[in-house]
Design a protein around this motif. Structure first.
Motif, PDB file in Angstrom:
ATOM      1  N   THR A  73     102.099  -1.032  18.366  1.00  0.00           N
ATOM      2  CA  THR A  73     102.818  -1.679  19.457  1.00  0.00           C
ATOM      3  C   THR A  73     102.228  -1.335  20.813  1.00  0.00           C
ATOM      4  O   THR A  73     102.119  -2.189  21.703  1.00  0.00           O
ATOM      5  CB  THR A  73     104.307  -1.275  19.425  1.00  0.00           C
ATOM      6  OG1 THR A  73     104.864  -1.650  18.163  1.00  0.00           O
ATOM      7  CG2 THR A  73     105.077  -1.958  20.539  1.00  0.00           C
ATOM      8  N   VAL A  74     101.805  -0.100  20.989  1.00  0.00           N
ATOM      9  CA  VAL A  74     101.252   0.339  22.271  1.00  0.00           C
ATOM     10  C   VAL A  74      99.878  -0.254  22.523  1.00  0.00           C
ATOM     11  O   VAL A  74      99.434  -0.370  23.665  1.00  0.00           O
ATOM     12  CB  VAL A  74     101.198   1.887  22.330  1.00  0.00           C
ATOM     13  CG1 VAL A  74     100.145   2.429  21.380  1.00  0.00           C
ATOM     14  CG2 VAL A  74     100.961   2.375  23.752  1.00  0.00           C
ATOM     15  N   GLY A  75      99.181  -0.664  21.452  1.00  0.00           N
ATOM     16  CA  GLY A  75      97.840  -1.214  21.571  1.00  0.00           C
ATOM     17  C   GLY A  75      96.805  -0.304  20.930  1.00  0.00           C
ATOM     18  O   GLY A  75      97.129   0.762  20.401  1.00  0.00           O
ATOM     19  N   MET A  76      95.535  -0.708  20.967  1.00  0.00           N
ATOM     20  CA  MET A  76      94.456   0.089  20.392  1.00  0.00           C
ATOM     21  C   MET A  76      94.196   1.309  21.274  1.00  0.00           C
ATOM     22  O   MET A  76      94.013   1.182  22.491  1.00  0.00           O
ATOM     23  CB  MET A  76      93.170  -0.736  20.282  1.00  0.00           C
ATOM     24  CG  MET A  76      93.306  -1.929  19.357  1.00  0.00           C
ATOM     25  SD  MET A  76      91.800  -2.935  19.190  1.00  0.00           S
ATOM     26  CE  MET A  76      90.730  -2.342  20.474  1.00  0.00           C
ATOM     27  N   ALA A  77      94.168   2.484  20.644  1.00  0.00           N
ATOM     28  CA  ALA A  77      93.968   3.727  21.399  1.00  0.00           C
ATOM     29  C   ALA A  77      92.635   3.719  22.150  1.00  0.00           C
ATOM     30  O   ALA A  77      92.555   4.162  23.304  1.00  0.00           O
ATOM     31  CB  ALA A  77      94.049   4.926  20.450  1.00  0.00           C
ATOM     32  N   LEU A 114     107.304  -6.084  31.436  1.00  0.00           N
ATOM     33  CA  LEU A 114     107.620  -4.846  30.731  1.00  0.00           C
ATOM     34  C   LEU A 114     108.092  -3.773  31.708  1.00  0.00           C
ATOM     35  O   LEU A 114     109.103  -3.095  31.466  1.00  0.00           O
ATOM     36  CB  LEU A 114     106.383  -4.371  29.965  1.00  0.00           C
ATOM     37  CG  LEU A 114     106.527  -3.094  29.129  1.00  0.00           C
ATOM     38  CD1 LEU A 114     107.614  -3.253  28.084  1.00  0.00           C
ATOM     39  CD2 LEU A 114     105.188  -2.753  28.460  1.00  0.00           C
ATOM     40  N   GLY A 115     107.367  -3.619  32.812  1.00  0.00           N
ATOM     41  CA  GLY A 115     107.770  -2.635  33.812  1.00  0.00           C
ATOM     42  C   GLY A 115     109.120  -2.964  34.431  1.00  0.00           C
ATOM     43  O   GLY A 115     109.947  -2.071  34.667  1.00  0.00           O
ATOM     44  N   GLY A 116     109.363  -4.256  34.676  1.00  0.00           N
ATOM     45  CA  GLY A 116     110.642  -4.670  35.242  1.00  0.00           C
ATOM     46  C   GLY A 116     111.800  -4.391  34.297  1.00  0.00           C
ATOM     47  O   GLY A 116     112.881  -3.972  34.730  1.00  0.00           O
ATOM     48  N   GLN A 117     111.596  -4.618  33.007  1.00  0.00           N
ATOM     49  CA  GLN A 117     112.631  -4.327  32.010  1.00  0.00           C
ATOM     50  C   GLN A 117     112.967  -2.839  32.008  1.00  0.00           C
ATOM     51  O   GLN A 117     114.129  -2.441  31.923  1.00  0.00           O
ATOM     52  CB  GLN A 117     112.147  -4.762  30.620  1.00  0.00           C
ATOM     53  CG  GLN A 117     112.037  -6.259  30.413  1.00  0.00           C
ATOM     54  CD  GLN A 117     113.383  -6.905  30.091  1.00  0.00           C
ATOM     55  OE1 GLN A 117     114.430  -6.293  30.201  1.00  0.00           O
ATOM     56  NE2 GLN A 117     113.342  -8.165  29.686  1.00  0.00           N
ATOM     57  N   PHE A 118     111.909  -2.026  32.064  1.00  0.00           N
ATOM     58  CA  PHE A 118     112.120  -0.572  32.079  1.00  0.00           C
ATOM     59  C   PHE A 118     112.934  -0.157  33.306  1.00  0.00           C
ATOM     60  O   PHE A 118     113.903   0.597  33.204  1.00  0.00           O
ATOM     61  CB  PHE A 118     110.773   0.148  32.070  1.00  0.00           C
ATOM     62  CG  PHE A 118     110.882   1.641  32.167  1.00  0.00           C
ATOM     63  CD1 PHE A 118     110.932   2.420  31.017  1.00  0.00           C
ATOM     64  CD2 PHE A 118     110.937   2.277  33.406  1.00  0.00           C
ATOM     65  CE1 PHE A 118     111.049   3.807  31.102  1.00  0.00           C
ATOM     66  CE2 PHE A 118     111.047   3.657  33.498  1.00  0.00           C
ATOM     67  CZ  PHE A 118     111.102   4.423  32.345  1.00  0.00           C
ATOM     68  N   LEU A 119     112.550  -0.644  34.476  1.00  0.00           N
ATOM     69  CA  LEU A 119     113.238  -0.271  35.709  1.00  0.00           C
ATOM     70  C   LEU A 119     114.680  -0.771  35.717  1.00  0.00           C
ATOM     71  O   LEU A 119     115.569  -0.116  36.259  1.00  0.00           O
ATOM     72  CB  LEU A 119     112.479  -0.827  36.912  1.00  0.00           C
ATOM     73  CG  LEU A 119     111.096  -0.230  37.160  1.00  0.00           C
ATOM     74  CD1 LEU A 119     110.364  -1.009  38.253  1.00  0.00           C
ATOM     75  CD2 LEU A 119     111.199   1.236  37.543  1.00  0.00           C
ATOM     76  N   PHE A 268     110.865  -1.670  24.381  1.00  0.00           N
ATOM     77  CA  PHE A 268     110.951  -2.980  25.033  1.00  0.00           C
ATOM     78  C   PHE A 268     109.861  -3.917  24.509  1.00  0.00           C
ATOM     79  O   PHE A 268     110.088  -5.123  24.346  1.00  0.00           O
ATOM     80  CB  PHE A 268     110.808  -2.830  26.547  1.00  0.00           C
ATOM     81  CG  PHE A 268     111.992  -2.203  27.220  1.00  0.00           C
ATOM     82  CD1 PHE A 268     113.246  -2.784  27.143  1.00  0.00           C
ATOM     83  CD2 PHE A 268     111.857  -1.016  27.923  1.00  0.00           C
ATOM     84  CE1 PHE A 268     114.351  -2.209  27.765  1.00  0.00           C
ATOM     85  CE2 PHE A 268     112.946  -0.431  28.537  1.00  0.00           C
ATOM     86  CZ  PHE A 268     114.200  -1.016  28.461  1.00  0.00           C
ATOM     87  N   THR A 269     108.679  -3.379  24.274  1.00  0.00           N
ATOM     88  CA  THR A 269     107.560  -4.185  23.788  1.00  0.00           C
ATOM     89  C   THR A 269     107.881  -4.839  22.447  1.00  0.00           C
ATOM     90  O   THR A 269     107.504  -5.980  22.183  1.00  0.00           O
ATOM     91  CB  THR A 269     106.294  -3.321  23.663  1.00  0.00           C
ATOM     92  OG1 THR A 269     105.966  -2.792  24.948  1.00  0.00           O
ATOM     93  CG2 THR A 269     105.117  -4.139  23.163  1.00  0.00           C
ATOM     94  N   TRP A 273     106.886  -8.816  22.527  1.00  0.00           N
ATOM     95  CA  TRP A 273     105.788  -9.418  21.756  1.00  0.00           C
ATOM     96  C   TRP A 273     105.371  -8.611  20.535  1.00  0.00           C
ATOM     97  O   TRP A 273     104.511  -9.039  19.786  1.00  0.00           O
ATOM     98  CB  TRP A 273     104.560  -9.659  22.655  1.00  0.00           C
ATOM     99  CG  TRP A 273     104.093  -8.439  23.392  1.00  0.00           C
ATOM    100  CD1 TRP A 273     103.420  -7.368  22.891  1.00  0.00           C
ATOM    101  CD2 TRP A 273     104.287  -8.174  24.777  1.00  0.00           C
ATOM    102  NE1 TRP A 273     103.189  -6.432  23.869  1.00  0.00           N
ATOM    103  CE2 TRP A 273     103.698  -6.912  25.060  1.00  0.00           C
ATOM    104  CE3 TRP A 273     104.874  -8.875  25.827  1.00  0.00           C
ATOM    105  CZ2 TRP A 273     103.700  -6.345  26.331  1.00  0.00           C
ATOM    106  CZ3 TRP A 273     104.872  -8.296  27.085  1.00  0.00           C
ATOM    107  CH2 TRP A 273     104.296  -7.062  27.331  1.00  0.00           C
ATOM    108  N   LEU A 274     105.977  -7.472  20.324  1.00  0.00           N
ATOM    109  CA  LEU A 274     105.805  -6.614  19.140  1.00  0.00           C
ATOM    110  C   LEU A 274     104.401  -6.037  19.045  1.00  0.00           C
ATOM    111  O   LEU A 274     104.209  -4.847  19.184  1.00  0.00           O
ATOM    112  CB  LEU A 274     106.162  -7.361  17.857  1.00  0.00           C
ATOM    113  CG  LEU A 274     106.198  -6.489  16.583  1.00  0.00           C
ATOM    114  CD1 LEU A 274     107.200  -5.353  16.748  1.00  0.00           C
ATOM    115  CD2 LEU A 274     106.554  -7.326  15.362  1.00  0.00           C
ATOM    116  N   ASN A 275     103.381  -6.901  18.821  1.00  0.00           N
ATOM    117  CA  ASN A 275     102.004  -6.425  18.712  1.00  0.00           C
ATOM    118  C   ASN A 275     101.110  -7.229  19.656  1.00  0.00           C
ATOM    119  O   ASN A 275     101.161  -8.461  19.662  1.00  0.00           O
ATOM    120  CB  ASN A 275     101.479  -6.581  17.285  1.00  0.00           C
ATOM    121  CG  ASN A 275     102.335  -5.862  16.264  1.00  0.00           C
ATOM    122  OD1 ASN A 275     103.148  -6.492  15.594  1.00  0.00           O
ATOM    123  ND2 ASN A 275     102.163  -4.558  16.160  1.00  0.00           N
TER     124      ASN A 275
END
Length: 402
Positions: A73-77, A114-119, A268-269, A273-275
């Motif tokens: 979910t976070v993306g490729m390291a 994503l940042g707006g959802q977090f805030l 939230f991700t 969009w999940l992935n």
């Protein structure tokens, strides 16, 4: 079958943008020109793509080891690490201290969402968003959709034909404590070290940067111990606009806080969009992690920048030789692909209606749309528009700052 649609009460949404492009496409004049494309254009009038990107894309498509499985979910390291090192520098103290992280997003708009959802969830006291930029940013739509009250300020001074640092200081000084400050494209707003120190001492709340050209601004915030979000857009610099590759970068005071924030962002991700998509990320990672490809990519960017500078110099010189009223130094003093011509509404309207040159009302154009085949017609038309409207273009400040 039901005779009434459940959507019968849904009206057409007001068109937010694109009307200029729509008008351009409907124009049947054979020599019409559109100077407001978002992407960097080549001399042939096509979107610019770095040659190393084309080569890397082909290599990836032929790699038999790829299984195209969903990425975390976070993306490729590897992609996130390469992106952070590009932004902060490979030997950044913040990276060494493991207090910087990121989430792979669907473009920069995805990062703001994503940042707006977090805030919205974890910074509930902040109900107002203040956006400062040299242009009108699309991020305001994201924050309004999330229920924020949004105030937008443009640092471009249409009377002085330059970016005005006083606007930046004024906005930062007036915002209430706890509100969200979004800093967009301010690369033309040149501040001295003393002014930066003053700004740091005045700022309150969170900073969100959308850096298109100069990471030194961001690194300055890091060195002064700020915590912030940053929307890092990578698509434009690599010429892979349709991939929409972005990263929401998080800078925290320590690793413990960083891990907590990233865990909430991933939650939230999963709902958004999940992935994340991987093709663009794989291309960028391959280039940034290979010194030879990295060097080739940097050289291609250098050539693009030099070409933009040359175009601006030619435009300014041709306007001077044509005896166009006013000073046109502001054209070469602006950085990046886009910049203001400094024309007023009447002059822009003349270019569109009489010369079939499509320019936004604020006269901010993409200079890469100008090339050897159209520069004479464009500069002659600008000169004609200025002469016929009685002098150099000046716009009222109220029409830009709101």
């Amino acid at each position: 079958m039901p005779t009434l649609s459940v959507f019968m009460d849904v009206p057409l949404a007001q068109k937010l943008e694109g009307s200029l492009l729509k008008t351009y496409k409907q124009d049947d004049y054979p020599y019409k020109m559109f100077l407001a494309y978002r992407v960097c254009m080549t001399n042939e009038g096509q979107p610019w793509v770095s040659l190393v990107v084309r080569k890397t894309r082909l290599q990836i498509s032929q790699d038999p080891s790829l299984n195209y499985e969903y990425v975390p979910t976070v993306g490729m390291a590897s992609f996130l690490q390469a992106s952070l090192e590009l932004l902060f520098g490979k030997h950044s103290q913040a990276i060494v201290e493991n207090r910087v992280g990121g989430v792979h997003t669907v473009g920069d708009s995805g990062a703001f969402q994503l940042g707006g959802q977090f805030l919205r969830t974890w910074h509930k006291d902040g109900q107002m968003v203040y956006i400062i930029s040299s242009q009108k940013e699309p991020h305001g739509l994201v924050f309004r959709d999330l229920g924020y009250t949004v105030y937008e300020f443009c640092i471009w001074n249409p009377k002085q034909l330059c970016s005005d640092s006083n606007v930046l200081f004024s906005v930062v000084q007036q915002i209430p404590r706890g509100c969200i400050l979004v800093i967009g494209n301010i690369v033309d707003c040149k501040l001295s070290l003393g002014q930066w120190a003053k700004l740091m001492g005045t700022m309150k709340g969170l900073y969100t940067g959308d850096l298109e050209e100069d990471a030194k601004i961001l690194q300055y915030f890091v060195s002064h111990g700020f915590e912030f979000f940053c929307s890092q857009s990578l698509s434009r610099n690599f010429g892979i606009y349709d991939e929409g590759v972005g990263v929401l970068v998080v800078v925290a005071l320590n690793n413990q806080h960083l891990l907590c924030v990233l865990s909430q962002l991933m939650a939230f991700t999963q709902a958004l969009w999940l992935n994340p998509p991987t093709t663009g990320a794989r291309i960028i990672t391959s280039i940034l992690s290979n010194p030879a490809l990295h060097g080739e990519w940097k050289q291609s960017l250098k050539e693009v920048i030099e070409n933009i500078m040359l175009i601006k110099e030619k435009v300014k010189e041709k306007l001077r030789l044509l005896g166009t009223p006013g000073s046109w130094d502001h054209i070469t003093e602006q950085n990046g692909t886009h910049g203001y011509l400094g024309l007023n509404v009447q002059q822009v309207d003349y270019l569109v209606r009489k010369k079939h040159i499509y320019v936004p009302k604020n006269s901010r154009i993409n200079f890469t749309c100008i090339n050897a085949s159209n520069i004479d017609y464009i500069t002659q038309s600008i000169s004609e528009a200025v002469h016929l409207t009685g002098g150099a273009g000046l716009r009222s400040a109220s029409s830009e700052n709101k």
